[in-house]
Write an enzyme that holds these catalytic residues in place. Structure first.
Site, PDB file in Angstrom:
ATOM      1  N   LYS A  66      26.229  82.201 -48.017  1.00  0.00           N
ATOM      2  CA  LYS A  66      24.854  82.380 -48.514  1.00  0.00           C
ATOM      3  C   LYS A  66      24.685  83.802 -49.041  1.00  0.00           C
ATOM      4  O   LYS A  66      24.159  84.022 -50.131  1.00  0.00           O
ATOM      5  CB  LYS A  66      23.824  82.131 -47.405  1.00  0.00           C
ATOM      6  CG  LYS A  66      23.833  80.699 -46.915  1.00  0.00           C
ATOM      7  CD  LYS A  66      22.778  80.483 -45.841  1.00  0.00           C
ATOM      8  CE  LYS A  66      23.127  79.299 -44.974  1.00  0.00           C
ATOM      9  NZ  LYS A  66      23.434  78.058 -45.699  1.00  0.00           N
TER      10      LYS A  66
ATOM     11  N   LYS B  63      38.097  73.751 -44.529  1.00  0.00           N
ATOM     12  CA  LYS B  63      36.781  73.143 -44.291  1.00  0.00           C
ATOM     13  C   LYS B  63      36.925  71.844 -43.500  1.00  0.00           C
ATOM     14  O   LYS B  63      37.465  70.854 -43.999  1.00  0.00           O
ATOM     15  CB  LYS B  63      36.126  72.879 -45.658  1.00  0.00           C
ATOM     16  CG  LYS B  63      34.782  72.228 -45.582  1.00  0.00           C
ATOM     17  CD  LYS B  63      33.689  73.216 -45.318  1.00  0.00           C
ATOM     18  CE  LYS B  63      32.364  72.511 -45.080  1.00  0.00           C
ATOM     19  NZ  LYS B  63      31.371  73.385 -44.492  1.00  0.00           N
TER      20      LYS B  63
ATOM     21  N   GLY C 215      21.288  72.033 -44.511  1.00  0.00           N
ATOM     22  CA  GLY C 215      21.462  70.756 -43.841  1.00  0.00           C
ATOM     23  C   GLY C 215      20.285  70.369 -42.946  1.00  0.00           C
ATOM     24  O   GLY C 215      19.894  69.208 -42.886  1.00  0.00           O
TER      25      GLY C 215
HETATM   26  P1  ADP Z   1      22.716  75.540 -43.565  1.00  0.00           P
HETATM   27  O1  ADP Z   1      22.907  74.213 -42.963  1.00  0.00           O
HETATM   28  O2  ADP Z   1      21.310  75.865 -43.920  1.00  0.00           O
HETATM   29  O3  ADP Z   1      23.693  75.832 -44.677  1.00  0.00           O
HETATM   30  P2  ADP Z   1      24.260  77.163 -41.665  1.00  0.00           P
HETATM   31  O4  ADP Z   1      24.209  76.694 -40.259  1.00  0.00           O
HETATM   32  O5  ADP Z   1      25.489  76.908 -42.445  1.00  0.00           O
HETATM   33  O6  ADP Z   1      22.969  76.606 -42.395  1.00  0.00           O
HETATM   34  O7  ADP Z   1      23.962  78.749 -41.707  1.00  0.00           O
HETATM   35  C1  ADP Z   1      22.830  79.303 -41.068  1.00  0.00           C
HETATM   36  C2  ADP Z   1      23.257  79.890 -39.732  1.00  0.00           C
HETATM   37  O8  ADP Z   1      24.064  81.052 -39.938  1.00  0.00           O
HETATM   38  C3  ADP Z   1      22.165  80.402 -38.854  1.00  0.00           C
HETATM   39  O9  ADP Z   1      21.539  79.387 -38.108  1.00  0.00           O
HETATM   40  C4  ADP Z   1      22.925  81.386 -37.922  1.00  0.00           C
HETATM   41  O10 ADP Z   1      23.305  80.732 -36.733  1.00  0.00           O
HETATM   42  C5  ADP Z   1      24.198  81.710 -38.696  1.00  0.00           C
HETATM   43  N1  ADP Z   1      24.432  83.133 -38.946  1.00  0.00           N
HETATM   44  C6  ADP Z   1      25.665  83.704 -38.952  1.00  0.00           C
HETATM   45  N2  ADP Z   1      25.601  85.014 -39.217  1.00  0.00           N
HETATM   46  C7  ADP Z   1      24.283  85.307 -39.380  1.00  0.00           C
HETATM   47  C8  ADP Z   1      23.573  86.518 -39.677  1.00  0.00           C
HETATM   48  N3  ADP Z   1      24.217  87.668 -39.870  1.00  0.00           N
HETATM   49  N4  ADP Z   1      22.223  86.467 -39.776  1.00  0.00           N
HETATM   50  C9  ADP Z   1      21.575  85.293 -39.606  1.00  0.00           C
HETATM   51  N5  ADP Z   1      22.188  84.113 -39.320  1.00  0.00           N
HETATM   52  C10 ADP Z   1      23.537  84.103 -39.219  1.00  0.00           C
HETATM   53 MG    MG Z   2      25.848  74.960 -43.367  1.00  0.00          MG
END
Ligand code: ADP
Ligand code: MG
Length: 313
Positions: free
Chosen positions: A274, A126, A9
């Protein structure tokens, strides 16, 4: 190499930004520089999240519903695919020209089929759309039968929808033909528009959100990509994330990552899907999954940085 890149995002809209078109073009410029550099030596297929954008489209529909009919979530999702695909097409074409690369870009409005018996339909989790007061939420709930939950931390009620597993990309054949034809394809944006098989024919759009990383894994599988690259806002995945003893993960085996996943190191709804998508992809023979930041994308390929998952390492 063939690479499926899943943009997070923040590649398009950063936290704290209001979401003006200027901001979105500016953010996309950074992404396009990395993507075009990667596209010099590799075949790229791009997918992306749509959380902030579809949230704004829903809000526009909600606030204007007295003037023009509000559209359901599946149509809002398709609108966000068109919007983001267009912005990416504009940014990519400009950067391709600047770097003297000849490549045409196509966005495919993508439907992703889910199983109507998916367990998530019994347990919507969600959150989507705006925050409302308890009274407003009660009113919506009575009129629609939707599920609403309170987000105490952010002080409000939000609608929640199911997040089913993707089972089939309806536009699979088109996507494969475009990729084989040498086009840079943007597909399955926002995890795809979720549909179920309709009777007696066709598909029906449903109120659900498919995780974009899990749909990206399916996309990478159908185009037979070598690499699934998930780009987010952290350059590595961590163990004990956010704690004093947090530890970066570099190149790890699928088996090791499965163990960490079981131990619960990865945030549900953020890093969790992810890592899960990366594991699913890298389990297949000869495939690599990379989780890193947008800024680190090219470096991850050339210098093996970021968190990399390989089978049998
Ligand atoms: P995107 O929008 O790219 O899908 P998200 O915000 O959904 O991103 O996911 C990325 C976030 O996941 C990171 O910014 C971090 O805050 C969080 N996160 C949770 N667990 C972990 C972890 N074990 N290692 C790294 N980041 C993590
Ligand atoms: Mg996300």
């Amino acid at each position: 190499m063939k690479i499926v890149v899943a943009l997070g995002g923040n590649a398009l809209l950063k936290a704290g930004q209001s979401g003006t078109v200027e901001e979105q073009y500016e953010n996309v410029e950074t992404a396009c520089r990395q993507l075009v550099q990667m596209a010099q030596d590799n075949e790229l297929v791009i997918t992306h999240g749509n959380g902030p954008q579809v949230g704004k489209i829903l809000l526009q529909n909600e606030t204007a519903r007295d003037k023009t009919p509000a559209m359901p979530l599946d149509i809002c999702g398709a609108m966000s695919q068109g919007q983001i695909g267009y912005i990416l097409q504009q940014g990519l074409c400009k950067e391709f020209q600047r770097q003297n690369v000849e490549r045409d870009v196509a966005t495919v409005i993508t439907r992703v089929q889910v199983d109507r018996d998916d367990p998530s339909f019994q347990n919507p989790t969600k959150p989507i759309g705006s925050f409302y007061s308890r009274e407003e939420a009660e009113k919506f709930k009575k009129n629609s039968g939707d599920t609403w939950v309170e987000d105490k931390a952010r002080g409000g009620w939000r609608k929640v929808v199911p997040s089913p597993m993707p089972s089939k990309i309806v536009e699979e054949k088109i996507i494969k033909e475009l990729v084989a034809g040498g086009y840079l394809v943007i597909a399955s944006g926002g995890g795809g528009v979720p549909v179920i098989a309709d009777e007696p024919a066709g598909y029906k759009g449903i109120e659900a959100v498919i995780d974009k990383d899990l749909a990206g894994e399916l996309l990478a599988t159908i185009v037979d990509a070598d690499v699934l690259m998930i780009l987010t806002d952290v350059s590595e995945v961590y163990l004990n994330y956010g704690k004093p003893d947090q530890k970066k993960l570099g190149t790890v085996s699928v088996e090791e990552m499965e163990k960490y996943e079981e131990e619960g190191h990865f945030g549900a709804g953020s890093m969790g899907p992810k890592v899960n998508a990366a594991i699913r992809f890298a389990r297949k023979k000869g495939k690599t999954a990379i989780i890193t930041s947008l800024e680190n994308a090219v470096k991850a390929l050339t210098e093996n940085t970021g968190t990399q998952l390989k089978s049998g390492v």
